[in-house]
Design a protein around this motif. Structure first.
Motif, mmCIF file in Angstrom:
data_model
loop_
_atom_site.group_PDB
_atom_site.id
_atom_site.type_symbol
_atom_site.label_atom_id
_atom_site.label_comp_id
_atom_site.label_asym_id
_atom_site.label_seq_id
_atom_site.Cartn_x
_atom_site.Cartn_y
_atom_site.Cartn_z
ATOM 1 N N MET A 113 -0.041 10.631 19.279
ATOM 2 C CA MET A 113 -0.411 9.778 18.757
ATOM 3 C C MET A 113 -0.020 10.242 17.135
ATOM 4 N N ILE A 114 -0.141 9.338 15.777
ATOM 5 C CA ILE A 114 0.301 9.582 15.115
ATOM 6 C C ILE A 114 -0.668 9.235 14.053
ATOM 7 N N GLU A 115 -1.299 9.965 13.167
ATOM 8 C CA GLU A 115 -2.162 9.507 11.948
ATOM 9 C C GLU A 115 -2.211 9.219 10.622
ATOM 10 N N ILE A 116 -2.062 8.397 10.393
ATOM 11 C CA ILE A 116 -1.604 7.821 8.878
ATOM 12 C C ILE A 116 -2.507 7.678 7.603
ATOM 13 N N ASP A 117 -2.587 8.575 6.603
ATOM 14 C CA ASP A 117 -3.532 7.805 5.423
ATOM 15 C C ASP A 117 -3.518 6.783 4.303
ATOM 16 N N LEU A 118 -4.251 6.100 4.043
ATOM 17 C CA LEU A 118 -3.531 4.385 3.372
ATOM 18 C C LEU A 118 -4.329 4.263 2.040
ATOM 19 N N HIS A 119 -3.618 3.996 1.431
ATOM 20 C CA HIS A 119 -4.141 3.152 -0.090
ATOM 21 C C HIS A 119 -3.572 2.189 -0.320
ATOM 22 N N LEU A 120 -5.043 1.134 -0.363
ATOM 23 C CA LEU A 120 -4.527 -0.136 -0.359
ATOM 24 C C LEU A 120 -5.166 -1.079 -1.817
ATOM 25 N N PRO A 121 -4.271 -0.862 -2.544
ATOM 26 C CA PRO A 121 -5.269 -0.780 -3.490
ATOM 27 C C PRO A 121 -6.029 -2.518 -3.756
ATOM 28 N N PHE A 122 -5.071 -3.202 -3.090
ATOM 29 C CA PHE A 122 -4.954 -4.453 -3.083
ATOM 30 C C PHE A 122 -6.600 -4.971 -2.003
ATOM 31 N N ALA A 123 -6.903 -4.107 -1.902
ATOM 32 C CA ALA A 123 -7.416 -4.390 -0.289
ATOM 33 C C ALA A 123 -9.246 -4.545 -1.362
ATOM 34 N N ASN A 124 -10.101 -5.576 -0.186
ATOM 35 C CA ASN A 124 -11.510 -5.886 -0.746
ATOM 36 C C ASN A 124 -12.212 -4.936 0.621
ATOM 37 N N VAL A 125 -11.998 -3.190 0.166
ATOM 38 C CA VAL A 125 -12.132 -3.115 1.596
ATOM 39 C C VAL A 125 -13.944 -3.630 0.970
ATOM 40 N N GLU A 126 -15.081 -3.421 0.011
ATOM 41 C CA GLU A 126 -16.253 -3.148 0.353
ATOM 42 C C GLU A 126 -17.052 -4.546 0.840
ATOM 43 N N GLN A 127 -16.180 -5.279 1.259
ATOM 44 C CA GLN A 127 -15.960 -6.135 2.570
ATOM 45 C C GLN A 127 -16.263 -6.148 3.233
ATOM 46 N N GLY B 290 0.608 -1.151 0.089
ATOM 47 C CA GLY B 290 0.270 -0.475 -0.890
ATOM 48 C C GLY B 290 0.722 1.819 -0.198
ATOM 49 N N ARG B 291 0.438 2.734 0.034
ATOM 50 C CA ARG B 291 0.940 3.753 -0.346
ATOM 51 C C ARG B 291 0.647 4.948 0.873
ATOM 52 N N VAL B 292 1.601 4.954 1.430
ATOM 53 C CA VAL B 292 0.959 6.569 2.451
ATOM 54 C C VAL B 292 0.920 7.806 1.618
ATOM 55 N N LEU B 293 -0.321 8.173 1.889
ATOM 56 C CA LEU B 293 -1.163 9.564 1.631
ATOM 57 C C LEU B 293 -0.879 10.268 2.211
ATOM 58 N N ASP B 294 -0.751 10.306 3.702
ATOM 59 C CA ASP B 294 -0.762 11.589 4.138
ATOM 60 C C ASP B 294 0.087 10.915 5.913
ATOM 61 N N VAL B 295 -0.087 11.913 6.856
ATOM 62 C CA VAL B 295 0.669 11.440 7.707
ATOM 63 C C VAL B 295 1.000 12.370 8.719
ATOM 64 N N ARG B 296 0.193 12.745 10.140
ATOM 65 C CA ARG B 296 -0.047 13.039 11.031
ATOM 66 C C ARG B 296 -0.128 13.514 12.278
ATOM 67 N N VAL B 297 1.395 13.852 12.905
ATOM 68 C CA VAL B 297 2.050 14.083 13.827
ATOM 69 C C VAL B 297 1.215 14.935 15.126
ATOM 70 N N TRP B 298 -0.202 14.092 15.722
ATOM 71 C CA TRP B 298 -0.961 15.173 16.518
ATOM 72 C C TRP B 298 0.083 16.026 18.022
ATOM 73 N N GLU B 299 0.154 17.658 17.386
ATOM 74 C CA GLU B 299 0.944 18.593 18.145
ATOM 75 C C GLU B 299 0.691 17.869 19.844
ATOM 76 N N LEU B 300 1.730 17.415 20.394
ATOM 77 C CA LEU B 300 1.842 17.218 21.713
ATOM 78 C C LEU B 300 1.109 16.597 22.274
ATOM 79 N N SER B 301 1.520 15.498 21.717
ATOM 80 C CA SER B 301 0.585 13.962 21.648
ATOM 81 C C SER B 301 1.805 12.758 21.018
#
Length: 228
Positions: free
Chosen positions: A38-52, A25-36
């Motif tokens: 927590m790391i939030e990561i957006d992903l593109h997963l072309p081989f995943a059956n997300v509809e399931q 898969g590929r990382v679309l964005d990474v957001r490190v929460w300030e003073l936290s």
């Protein structure tokens, strides 16, 4: 000598798994929460059956050689095969190190995507409860509960900045609470109906065990605990 041989075997095994079994898969964005932590990561997963993804899923990521960590996606979109994950990096470990070094555009690898076998009750009120390590699970449960008016939740976020940012970033009926006593007080104040409310618990064992005992003491018996 033996250590050197074992390391070579481990590397070869890792390369075999990487070539034969892993999906990319590929990382679309990474957001490190300030003073936290927590790391939030957006992903593109072309081989995943997300509809399931009709139950809360989990993704087993390759974070180091022959080292995997499971994270729960949320906010997924079946049309674009995208989703997000949240990783609490307060504890040093392979997963935390992996999350901290990810950048937009990086490729990630995962072994599999499977179900936690948790899905919201189709008709009754749904309450999800967790902590910083299971925030993605709570948000995934919210996404699957339709209509959204049947859902409510609470998460224990000891870092006050994490709690504040969660409220700012997400439009969610999930309360961010600072400690177990606040969570217990919140739970007692809601006045949930035993017959028509289902509770879903996730997070560290101590928290889950404490919540389970509290719910039982209140006569709230419809409880499911995340485990896979």
């Amino acid at each position: 000598m033996e250590t050197s041989i074992l390391q070579q075997v481990k590397k070869k095994a890792g390369r075999f798994i990487e070539l034969q079994l892993l999906k990319t898969g590929r990382v679309l964005d990474v957001r490190v929460w300030e003073l936290s932590d927590m790391i939030e990561i957006d992903l593109h997963l072309p081989f995943a059956n997300v509809e399931q993804w009709i139950e809360v899923p989990y993704i087993r990521f390759w974070v180091d050689n022959l080292c995997f960590r499971d994270y729960t996606p949320f906010g997924w979109d079946a049309e674009t095969n995208t989703c997000s994950i949240l990783i609490d990096t307060v504890h040093e470990g392979a997963g935390s190190r992996w999350a901290k070094q990810l950048e937009t555009g990086d490729y990630i690898q995962y072994l599999k995507i499977e179900s936690t076998h948790h899905s919201p009750d189709p008709t009754n009120f749904v309450v999800a409860m967790g902590d910083a390590t299971s925030l993605g699970y709570v948000l995934a449960m919210q996404q699957l509960t339709l209509p959204g008016s049947r859902f409510e939740g609470a998460v224990l976020l000891e870092n006050r900045h994490t709690g504040q940012l969660f409220k700012e970033y997400f439009s969610s009926p999930v309360s961010a609470l600072a400690n177990f006593d606040e969570m217990a007080f919140w739970l007692k104040e809601q006045g949930y109906c035993n017959r028509h409310t289902w509770f879903y618990l996730a997070g560290n064992k101590e928290l889950v065990a404490g919540l389970y005992r509290l719910l039982k003491s209140m006569g709230l018996i419809n409880v499911r605990v995340k485990g896979f």
